[in-house]
Design an enzyme around this catalytic site. Sequence first.
Site, PDB file in Angstrom:
ATOM      1  N   HIS A 137       0.749  -1.252   0.008  1.00 51.17           N
ATOM      2  CA  HIS A 137      -0.009  -0.090   0.166  1.00 51.17           C
ATOM      3  C   HIS A 137       1.106   1.419   0.035  1.00 51.17           C
ATOM      4  CE1 HIS A 137      -3.561   2.292   0.747  1.00 51.17           C
ATOM      5  NE2 HIS A 137      -2.885   3.276   1.470  1.00 51.17           N
ATOM      6  N   CYS A 138       0.895   2.048  -0.989  1.00 59.75           N
ATOM      7  CA  CYS A 138       1.538   3.240  -1.065  1.00 59.75           C
ATOM      8  C   CYS A 138       1.054   4.374  -0.478  1.00 59.75           C
ATOM      9  CB  CYS A 138       1.864   3.468  -2.734  1.00 59.75           C
ATOM     10  SG  CYS A 138       3.029   4.876  -2.798  1.00 59.75           S
ATOM     11  N   LYS A 139       1.503   4.888   0.552  1.00 56.13           N
ATOM     12  CA  LYS A 139       1.086   5.971   1.293  1.00 56.13           C
ATOM     13  C   LYS A 139       1.011   7.372   0.487  1.00 56.13           C
ATOM     14  CE  LYS A 139       1.516   4.153   5.720  1.00 56.13           C
ATOM     15  NZ  LYS A 139       2.092   4.107   7.001  1.00 56.13           N
TER      16      LYS A 139
END
Length: 190
Positions: A132-134
């Site tokens: 999950h890329c913040k």
Amino acid sequence: MRENGFDYPLHPLQCLTWALFPVVLLDFYWLLLPLLPGEATRWAVGTVYTAAAATTFFCAWITAAVDPRDPSVAAAAPPATNRLARCCEPLALWPPPVGEDTCRCYLCQVHVFASSKHCRFCDKCVLRFDHHCKWLNTCVGAKNYGYFLAVIASTCVFTTMQLALSVYVVVELAVPDRRRSAVAARARRH
């Protein structure tokens, strides 16, 4: 369940990314690029930088806009209500898994492909989940992985150019020399 990276709540790092991107571009075009010697050099460096920055922007937008969830979850869910999610769905890059085993996700309450993993941030199963890329506020999986790699590569190109040009300008302005006086004169005019 979030459909894409533009659904609320937005992550603070995502907001920081979209806010700082124009600042970095302005720094390059208004401060650094005019200090390069020679019109041809400015055009060449500016063209490569513009291509890398545009690739970063558009691929980051597509990466965040594509819904990376498992097709089984997408089929069980109601149709997308977000116009951005509906228009970017044809851009998804994923070959449908053929002959892959399925398992049941007890959070989504549906059978998903074995390569899918449930994302705790987006509350959905993502096909071939990577992370999950913040910074983009979305999951990276099979449907948007190619665009994400393009974001990483083009970001490396334009930030390396920005850093190299910044070092060049600092050295040119800091070291007094007759050869370097033209760059210093251009800097004083700006």
